[in-house]
Design a protein around this motif. Structure first.
Motif: not given
Length: 237
Positions: A86-108, A219-225
């Motif tokens: 089941k997909l979370r209600d907050s995730i819809t096509p076009g939503t900007v997500l922040i990756l928390l793990a993996g090679r690109f963690r911290g990326k939007r 905003y998409l280019k900046a990393s999150w932390g």
């Protein structure tokens, strides 16, 4: 001339050596065994006596008289059926997500669609922050309130789980050759041109939507932390 027997009745060569010397492995068996008719599970037996019904059905193969001394382990059969993720209600096509793990963690990244396996198909876009088309688990992303209007765009059907699977290649070199070549730089496989074209095709639509909003590309280019004293459960994304 070498003797064929060490002593009378005991050959000088073993069975496998005789098999190799005579090259019996090269002979191909052309004959095929005739198919055996399948035996019926039961058979009818005539029973004497007027009160016994006249005939009975008896199994052709009897069950073993004794049970094995040790219990034979059997795999446990699960009665659970796999349910779609089941997909979370907050995730819809076009939503900007922040990756928390993996090679690109911290990326939007921008969410495109959910695959059959339940994973999310996302893109950076690659030209903005270097994140290509990839699959991520929704357990390792934070959904933000920022959303990109993609309009009628829908990711192609070809972007499925098999699209991201690695091709199985056979080893062309022996393990000995690889051992002696250890330390030398390995030849890198070239990235398929078809996937490069697919990345450009998807990013073309996403970039056009990003440019409509000012500072969204930055905003998409900046990393999150997290900084000192910041806690994710107290933040509003």
């Amino acid at each position: 001339m070498a003797r064929k027997e060490l002593v009378p009745g005991i050959g000088r060569l073993s069975r496998s050596q005789v098999y190799a010397r005579r090259q019996l492995y090269k002979g191909k068996k052309t004959g095929t065994a005739p198919a055996k008719p399948e035996a019926a599970p039961t058979k009818e037996v005539q029973v004497k006596g007027s009160k016994n019904g006249g005939s009975r059905l008896v199994p052709t193969s009897k069950a073993p008289r004794y049970y094995p001394a040790e219990d034979v382990p059997k795999p446990k059969q699960s009665r659970k059926t796999a349910k779609p993720t089941k997909l979370r209600d907050s995730i819809t096509p076009g939503t900007v997500l922040i990756l928390l793990a993996g090679r690109f963690r911290g990326k939007r990244v921008v969410f495109l669609k959910q695959l059959e396996s339940g994973l999310l198909l996302v893109t950076g876009p690659y030209k903005v922050n270097g994140v290509p088309l990839r699959r991520v688990n929704q357990a390792y992303v934070i959904a933000t309130s920022t959303k990109i209007e993609l309009g009628d765009f829908k990711a192609d059907v070809k972007y499925n789980d098999s699209y991201f699977s690695k091709s199985e290649k056979k080893r062309t070199r022996s393990a000995e050759d690889e051992f002696f070549e250890d330390g030398k730089p390995k030849e890198k496989e070239s990235f398929p041109e078809s996937k490069v074209a697919d990345q450009r095709e998807v990013d073309k639509v996403v970039l056009a939507a990003v440019k409509k909003t000012e500072y969204l590309a930055k905003y998409l280019k900046a990393s999150w932390g997290l900084s000192k004293g910041e806690y994710p459960h107290q933040l509003v994304f």
